[in-house]
Design a protein around this motif. Structure first.
Motif, PDB file in Angstrom:
ATOM      1  N   LEU A  11       0.813  -1.480  -0.245  1.00  0.00           N
ATOM      2  CA  LEU A  11       0.229   0.212   0.123  1.00  0.00           C
ATOM      3  C   LEU A  11       1.097   1.511   0.031  1.00  0.00           C
ATOM      4  N   GLU A  12       1.753   1.249   0.875  1.00  0.00           N
ATOM      5  CA  GLU A  12       2.741   2.117   0.786  1.00  0.00           C
ATOM      6  C   GLU A  12       3.378   2.653  -0.413  1.00  0.00           C
ATOM      7  N   GLY A  13       3.853   1.599  -0.937  1.00  0.00           N
ATOM      8  CA  GLY A  13       4.399   1.557  -2.668  1.00  0.00           C
ATOM      9  C   GLY A  13       3.316   1.975  -4.023  1.00  0.00           C
ATOM     10  N   GLY A  14       2.544   2.177  -3.137  1.00  0.00           N
ATOM     11  CA  GLY A  14       0.727   2.681  -4.149  1.00  0.00           C
ATOM     12  C   GLY A  14       0.264   1.836  -4.542  1.00  0.00           C
ATOM     13  N   GLU A  15       0.304   0.336  -4.519  1.00  0.00           N
ATOM     14  CA  GLU A  15      -0.274  -0.242  -4.736  1.00  0.00           C
ATOM     15  C   GLU A  15      -2.324  -0.664  -4.440  1.00  0.00           C
ATOM     16  N   VAL A  16      -2.829   0.389  -4.666  1.00  0.00           N
ATOM     17  CA  VAL A  16      -3.835   1.372  -4.044  1.00  0.00           C
ATOM     18  C   VAL A  16      -4.881   0.120  -4.652  1.00  0.00           C
ATOM     19  N   ALA A  17      -5.020   0.517  -5.871  1.00  0.00           N
ATOM     20  CA  ALA A  17      -6.037  -0.192  -6.861  1.00  0.00           C
ATOM     21  C   ALA A  17      -6.030  -1.824  -5.912  1.00  0.00           C
ATOM     22  N   LYS A  18      -5.265  -2.621  -6.018  1.00  0.00           N
ATOM     23  CA  LYS A  18      -5.019  -3.985  -5.543  1.00  0.00           C
ATOM     24  C   LYS A  18      -5.445  -3.945  -4.314  1.00  0.00           C
ATOM     25  N   PHE A  19      -5.916  -3.301  -2.690  1.00  0.00           N
ATOM     26  CA  PHE A  19      -6.593  -3.441  -2.367  1.00  0.00           C
ATOM     27  C   PHE A  19      -7.806  -3.155  -2.560  1.00  0.00           C
ATOM     28  N   LYS A  20      -7.842  -1.800  -3.418  1.00  0.00           N
ATOM     29  CA  LYS A  20      -9.696  -2.453  -2.939  1.00  0.00           C
ATOM     30  C   LYS A  20     -10.215  -3.415  -3.891  1.00  0.00           C
ATOM     31  N   ALA A  69      -3.222  -5.112  18.546  1.00  0.00           N
ATOM     32  CA  ALA A  69      -2.395  -4.158  18.447  1.00  0.00           C
ATOM     33  C   ALA A  69      -1.413  -4.740  18.144  1.00  0.00           C
ATOM     34  N   ASP A  70      -0.841  -6.379  17.610  1.00  0.00           N
ATOM     35  CA  ASP A  70       0.306  -6.377  16.869  1.00  0.00           C
ATOM     36  C   ASP A  70       0.034  -5.572  15.697  1.00  0.00           C
ATOM     37  N   CYS A  71      -0.943  -5.286  14.479  1.00  0.00           N
ATOM     38  CA  CYS A  71      -1.348  -4.910  13.642  1.00  0.00           C
ATOM     39  C   CYS A  71      -1.186  -3.376  14.051  1.00  0.00           C
ATOM     40  N   VAL A  72      -1.760  -2.634  14.008  1.00  0.00           N
ATOM     41  CA  VAL A  72      -1.200  -1.083  14.944  1.00  0.00           C
ATOM     42  C   VAL A  72      -0.241  -0.581  15.022  1.00  0.00           C
ATOM     43  N   ARG A  73       0.639  -1.598  14.899  1.00  0.00           N
ATOM     44  CA  ARG A  73       2.001  -1.482  16.329  1.00  0.00           C
ATOM     45  C   ARG A  73       2.831  -1.124  14.485  1.00  0.00           C
ATOM     46  N   ASP A  74       2.141  -1.512  13.763  1.00  0.00           N
ATOM     47  CA  ASP A  74       3.142  -1.616  11.729  1.00  0.00           C
ATOM     48  C   ASP A  74       3.641   0.255  11.906  1.00  0.00           C
ATOM     49  N   MET A  75       4.441  -0.082  11.448  1.00  0.00           N
ATOM     50  CA  MET A  75       5.401   1.347  11.053  1.00  0.00           C
ATOM     51  C   MET A  75       4.303   2.390  10.247  1.00  0.00           C
ATOM     52  N   PHE A  76       3.223   1.851   9.836  1.00  0.00           N
ATOM     53  CA  PHE A  76       1.872   2.786   9.104  1.00  0.00           C
ATOM     54  C   PHE A  76       0.842   3.451   9.920  1.00  0.00           C
ATOM     55  N   PHE A  77       0.779   2.932  10.762  1.00  0.00           N
ATOM     56  CA  PHE A  77       0.180   2.768  11.861  1.00  0.00           C
ATOM     57  C   PHE A  77       0.349   4.522  12.643  1.00  0.00           C
ATOM     58  N   GLN A  78       1.756   3.751  12.928  1.00  0.00           N
ATOM     59  CA  GLN A  78       2.709   4.628  13.959  1.00  0.00           C
ATOM     60  C   GLN A  78       2.755   5.435  12.602  1.00  0.00           C
ATOM     61  N   SER A  79       3.266   6.073  11.732  1.00  0.00           N
ATOM     62  CA  SER A  79       3.453   7.188  10.988  1.00  0.00           C
ATOM     63  C   SER A  79       2.685   7.985  11.617  1.00  0.00           C
ATOM     64  N   ALA A  80       1.302   7.377  10.612  1.00  0.00           N
ATOM     65  CA  ALA A  80      -0.181   8.475  10.674  1.00  0.00           C
ATOM     66  C   ALA A  80      -0.615   8.890  11.720  1.00  0.00           C
ATOM     67  N   ALA A  81      -0.223   8.234  13.349  1.00  0.00           N
ATOM     68  CA  ALA A  81      -0.606   8.338  14.448  1.00  0.00           C
ATOM     69  C   ALA A  81       0.472  10.114  15.176  1.00  0.00           C
ATOM     70  N   LYS A  82       1.634   9.867  14.105  1.00  0.00           N
ATOM     71  CA  LYS A  82       2.714  10.533  14.840  1.00  0.00           C
ATOM     72  C   LYS A  82       2.141  12.288  13.746  1.00  0.00           C
ATOM     73  N   LYS A  83       1.397  11.678  12.367  1.00  0.00           N
ATOM     74  CA  LYS A  83       0.822  13.258  12.109  1.00  0.00           C
ATOM     75  C   LYS A  83      -1.082  13.077  12.336  1.00  0.00           C
ATOM     76  N   GLN A  84      -1.677  12.786  13.216  1.00  0.00           N
ATOM     77  CA  GLN A  84      -2.919  12.160  13.519  1.00  0.00           C
ATOM     78  C   GLN A  84      -2.838  11.996  14.468  1.00  0.00           C
ATOM     79  N   PRO A  85      -3.046  13.106  15.163  1.00  0.00           N
ATOM     80  CA  PRO A  85      -3.499  13.137  16.323  1.00  0.00           C
ATOM     81  C   PRO A  85      -4.922  12.177  16.848  1.00  0.00           C
ATOM     82  N   GLN A  86      -5.561  12.372  15.998  1.00  0.00           N
ATOM     83  CA  GLN A  86      -7.007  11.401  15.687  1.00  0.00           C
ATOM     84  C   GLN A  86      -6.624  10.237  15.965  1.00  0.00           C
ATOM     85  N   VAL A  87      -6.049   9.543  14.993  1.00  0.00           N
ATOM     86  CA  VAL A  87      -5.456   8.344  14.863  1.00  0.00           C
ATOM     87  C   VAL A  87      -4.906   7.684  16.357  1.00  0.00           C
ATOM     88  N   ALA A  88      -3.361   8.558  16.584  1.00  0.00           N
ATOM     89  CA  ALA A  88      -3.026   8.654  18.153  1.00  0.00           C
ATOM     90  C   ALA A  88      -3.729   8.386  18.496  1.00  0.00           C
TER      91      ALA A  88
END
Length: 103
Positions: A11-20, A69-88
């Motif tokens: 997803l971070e690599g841009g394969e958005v259509a694949k996930f949809k 809990a294991d999933c949200v520890r992934d760097m994707f969620f951690q990065s989003a949490a740093k940028k978005q207080p609501q996600v954090a």
């Protein structure tokens, strides 16, 4: 869990259509926790924070809180949490880091 991390890396690599497409196929029935959080990551990617937070709550309500809990520890969620207080807040307040992991 490994498949989840691979999906987020793609997803971070841009394969958005694949996930949809994959989510549309999986949505015929109830989504497993890792796919609910994949959907949350896709919403974060698209800037839909409110929907991502709703999905994080849905994952929390599922039967495997340790996996959530294991999933949200992934760097994707951690990065989003740093940028978005609501996600954090959703991640910190909704997931017990001491919950037993689902394996």
């Amino acid at each position: 869990m490994n498949q989840f991390k691979i999906r987020l890396a793609e997803l971070e690599g841009g394969e958005v259509a694949k996930f949809k497409t994959a989510l549309a196929e999986k949505s015929a029935g109830p989504l497993p926790v890792d796919w609910i959080l994949t959907a949350a990551a896709l919403e974060i990617y698209h800037g839909n924070t409110a929907e991502a937070i709703r999905l994080i709550g849905e994952a929390r309500a599922a039967q495997h809180p340790g996996l959530s809990a294991d999933c949200v520890r992934d760097m994707f969620f951690q990065s989003a949490a740093k940028k978005q207080p609501q996600v954090a807040a959703a991640i910190r307040l909704q997931f017990d880091p001491n919950a037993p992991a689902f394996r």
